[in-house]
Design a protein around this motif. Structure first.
Motif, PDB file in Angstrom:
ATOM      1  N   MET A 105       0.847  -1.211   0.000  1.00 15.57           N
ATOM      2  CA  MET A 105       0.000   0.000   0.000  1.00 15.57           C
ATOM      3  C   MET A 105       0.877   1.253   0.000  1.00 15.57           C
ATOM      4  N   LYS A 106       1.955   1.227   0.762  1.00 18.17           N
ATOM      5  CA  LYS A 106       2.867   2.375   0.813  1.00 18.17           C
ATOM      6  C   LYS A 106       3.615   2.522  -0.506  1.00 18.17           C
ATOM      7  N   ALA A 107       4.088   1.409  -1.060  1.00 15.49           N
ATOM      8  CA  ALA A 107       4.843   1.430  -2.310  1.00 15.49           C
ATOM      9  C   ALA A 107       3.987   1.907  -3.485  1.00 15.49           C
ATOM     10  N   ALA A 108       2.677   1.692  -3.413  1.00 11.67           N
ATOM     11  CA  ALA A 108       1.776   2.108  -4.490  1.00 11.67           C
ATOM     12  C   ALA A 108       1.685   3.626  -4.592  1.00 11.67           C
ATOM     13  N   LYS A 109       1.936   4.319  -3.498  1.00 11.30           N
ATOM     14  CA  LYS A 109       1.914   5.791  -3.431  1.00 11.30           C
ATOM     15  C   LYS A 109       0.557   6.379  -3.824  1.00 11.30           C
ATOM     16  N   PHE A 110      -0.494   5.810  -3.248  1.00 12.87           N
ATOM     17  CA  PHE A 110      -1.822   6.367  -3.467  1.00 12.87           C
ATOM     18  C   PHE A 110      -1.894   7.739  -2.795  1.00 12.87           C
ATOM     19  N   PRO A 111      -2.512   8.732  -3.441  1.00 14.52           N
ATOM     20  CA  PRO A 111      -2.618  10.058  -2.817  1.00 14.52           C
ATOM     21  C   PRO A 111      -3.618  10.081  -1.656  1.00 14.52           C
ATOM     22  N   ALA A 112      -4.535   9.131  -1.635  1.00 14.71           N
ATOM     23  CA  ALA A 112      -5.547   9.036  -0.575  1.00 14.71           C
ATOM     24  C   ALA A 112      -6.101   7.615  -0.611  1.00 14.71           C
ATOM     25  N   HIS A 113      -6.797   7.241   0.448  1.00 16.89           N
ATOM     26  CA  HIS A 113      -7.417   5.919   0.471  1.00 16.89           C
ATOM     27  C   HIS A 113      -8.837   6.038  -0.074  1.00 16.89           C
ATOM     28  N   ARG A 114      -9.104   5.335  -1.157  1.00  9.87           N
ATOM     29  CA  ARG A 114     -10.446   5.339  -1.751  1.00  9.87           C
ATOM     30  C   ARG A 114     -10.818   3.897  -2.071  1.00  9.87           C
ATOM     31  N   ALA A 119      -9.587   4.578  -9.980  1.00  7.04           N
ATOM     32  CA  ALA A 119      -8.243   4.032 -10.185  1.00  7.04           C
ATOM     33  C   ALA A 119      -7.632   3.601  -8.855  1.00  7.04           C
ATOM     34  N   ILE A 120      -7.778   4.440  -7.830  1.00  5.09           N
ATOM     35  CA  ILE A 120      -7.244   4.095  -6.508  1.00  5.09           C
ATOM     36  C   ILE A 120      -7.970   2.880  -5.952  1.00  5.09           C
ATOM     37  N   SER A 121      -9.288   2.854  -6.092  1.00 10.54           N
ATOM     38  CA  SER A 121     -10.041   1.721  -5.542  1.00 10.54           C
ATOM     39  C   SER A 121      -9.665   0.423  -6.244  1.00 10.54           C
ATOM     40  N   MET A 122      -9.369   0.482  -7.547  1.00 10.07           N
ATOM     41  CA  MET A 122      -8.906  -0.718  -8.254  1.00 10.07           C
ATOM     42  C   MET A 122      -7.536  -1.146  -7.734  1.00 10.07           C
ATOM     43  N   GLY A 123      -6.672  -0.164  -7.499  1.00  8.55           N
ATOM     44  CA  GLY A 123      -5.340  -0.470  -6.984  1.00  8.55           C
ATOM     45  C   GLY A 123      -5.394  -1.085  -5.602  1.00  8.55           C
ATOM     46  N   ILE A 124      -6.228  -0.546  -4.746  1.00  8.32           N
ATOM     47  CA  ILE A 124      -6.374  -1.074  -3.385  1.00  8.32           C
ATOM     48  C   ILE A 124      -6.954  -2.486  -3.433  1.00  8.32           C
ATOM     49  N   GLU A 125      -7.925  -2.702  -4.296  1.00 10.93           N
ATOM     50  CA  GLU A 125      -8.504  -4.034  -4.477  1.00 10.93           C
ATOM     51  C   GLU A 125      -7.432  -5.017  -4.967  1.00 10.93           C
ATOM     52  N   ALA A 126      -6.594  -4.553  -5.878  1.00 11.49           N
ATOM     53  CA  ALA A 126      -5.531  -5.402  -6.429  1.00 11.49           C
ATOM     54  C   ALA A 126      -4.569  -5.852  -5.329  1.00 11.49           C
ATOM     55  N   ILE A 127      -4.241  -4.955  -4.416  1.00  7.69           N
ATOM     56  CA  ILE A 127      -3.319  -5.298  -3.324  1.00  7.69           C
ATOM     57  C   ILE A 127      -4.014  -6.181  -2.297  1.00  7.69           C
ATOM     58  N   ARG A 139       1.176  -6.196  -7.066  1.00  9.43           N
ATOM     59  CA  ARG A 139       2.045  -5.040  -6.836  1.00  9.43           C
ATOM     60  C   ARG A 139       1.507  -3.903  -7.696  1.00  9.43           C
ATOM     61  N   VAL A 140       1.305  -2.745  -7.073  1.00  4.40           N
ATOM     62  CA  VAL A 140       0.645  -1.623  -7.737  1.00  4.40           C
ATOM     63  C   VAL A 140       1.486  -0.366  -7.584  1.00  4.40           C
ATOM     64  N   ARG A 141       1.463   0.475  -8.609  1.00  2.52           N
ATOM     65  CA  ARG A 141       2.077   1.804  -8.503  1.00  2.52           C
ATOM     66  C   ARG A 141       1.112   2.800  -9.122  1.00  2.52           C
ATOM     67  N   PHE A 142       0.724   3.805  -8.334  1.00  2.00           N
ATOM     68  CA  PHE A 142      -0.235   4.819  -8.782  1.00  2.00           C
ATOM     69  C   PHE A 142       0.501   6.067  -9.252  1.00  2.00           C
ATOM     70  N   ALA A 197       5.710  -4.077 -11.605  1.00  2.00           N
ATOM     71  CA  ALA A 197       4.378  -3.798 -11.063  1.00  2.00           C
ATOM     72  C   ALA A 197       3.347  -4.603 -11.844  1.00  2.00           C
ATOM     73  N   ASP A 198       2.348  -5.081 -11.147  1.00  3.59           N
ATOM     74  CA  ASP A 198       1.270  -5.807 -11.807  1.00  3.59           C
ATOM     75  C   ASP A 198       0.208  -4.869 -12.354  1.00  3.59           C
ATOM     76  N   LEU A 199       0.125  -3.672 -11.747  1.00  4.93           N
ATOM     77  CA  LEU A 199      -0.904  -2.713 -12.129  1.00  4.93           C
ATOM     78  C   LEU A 199      -0.348  -1.316 -11.932  1.00  4.93           C
ATOM     79  N   VAL A 200      -0.428  -0.485 -12.971  1.00  3.08           N
ATOM     80  CA  VAL A 200       0.028   0.916 -12.899  1.00  3.08           C
ATOM     81  C   VAL A 200      -1.185   1.772 -13.150  1.00  3.08           C
TER      82      VAL A 200
END
Length: 168
Positions: A64-73, A119-127, A133-136, A165-168
């Motif tokens: 979650m930290k490595a993905a660098k999401f700007p906020a949790h959604r 996009a963030i919610s998809m990334g969070i779901e992916a993790i 592995r996700v990078r936003f 990364a599995d998802l960008v």
């Protein structure tokens, strides 16, 4: 007193071996084992289970930290009544089957339409659910990073890192 010292030493040894999950549950497992007269195999199984859970939580936190999401959604916080998107399609995208075949998904729309949220919610779901592995990046952020890389004659480094990364 000797038993207490031995337990403390065992916890110290668990930590020295980076078995922090085992260290954290040892007193509880030991107490349960004494109360229920558990055999050694059952005690060991509980310790291993605790260690695996601890590592999974740490891995998820790291991802979650490595993905660098700007906020949790997440999708639960998305208001489909206000957005002009196909809810069925969005929920289908959250299953992330498109990643299995390495397909791309591009979210297009004006400001305030929910692209970043989705996009963030998809990334969070992916993790969380899929262990990906996700990078936003926002588009501006990605373009700036690529331009900076080009200016420093390091073109291709970001692309190389993103290959992992599995998802960008």
């Amino acid at each position: 007193k000797q038993k207490h010292a031995d337990q403390h030493e065992l916890i110290h040894d668990f930590k020295a071996l980076s078995l922090h999950g085992m260290a954290s549950v040892w007193p509880e497992v030991l107490g349960t084992a004494r109360l229920k007269t558990m055999d050694h195999e059952a005690v060991l199984r509980q310790l291993i289970k605790a260690e695996m859970a601890h590592r999974e939580v740490r891995s998820m936190a790291y991802q979650m930290k490595a993905a660098k999401f700007p906020a949790h959604r997440d999708l639960a916080g998305f208001d489909f009544t206000q957005a002009h998107v196909d809810e069925t399609q969005v929920r289908e995208l959250h299953a992330l089957r498109f990643t299995d075949s390495a397909h791309n998904v591009v979210l297009i729309g004006g400001p305030g339409t929910g692209k970043t949220h989705l996009a963030i919610s998809m990334g969070i779901e992916a993790i969380r659910v899929h262990g990906k592995r996700v990078r936003f990046f926002s588009t501006v952020e990605l373009v700036n990073a690529l331009e900076l890389e080009k200016a420093q004659n390091k073109a291709g480094q970001l692309a190389h890192r993103l290959m992992y990364a599995d998802l960008v």
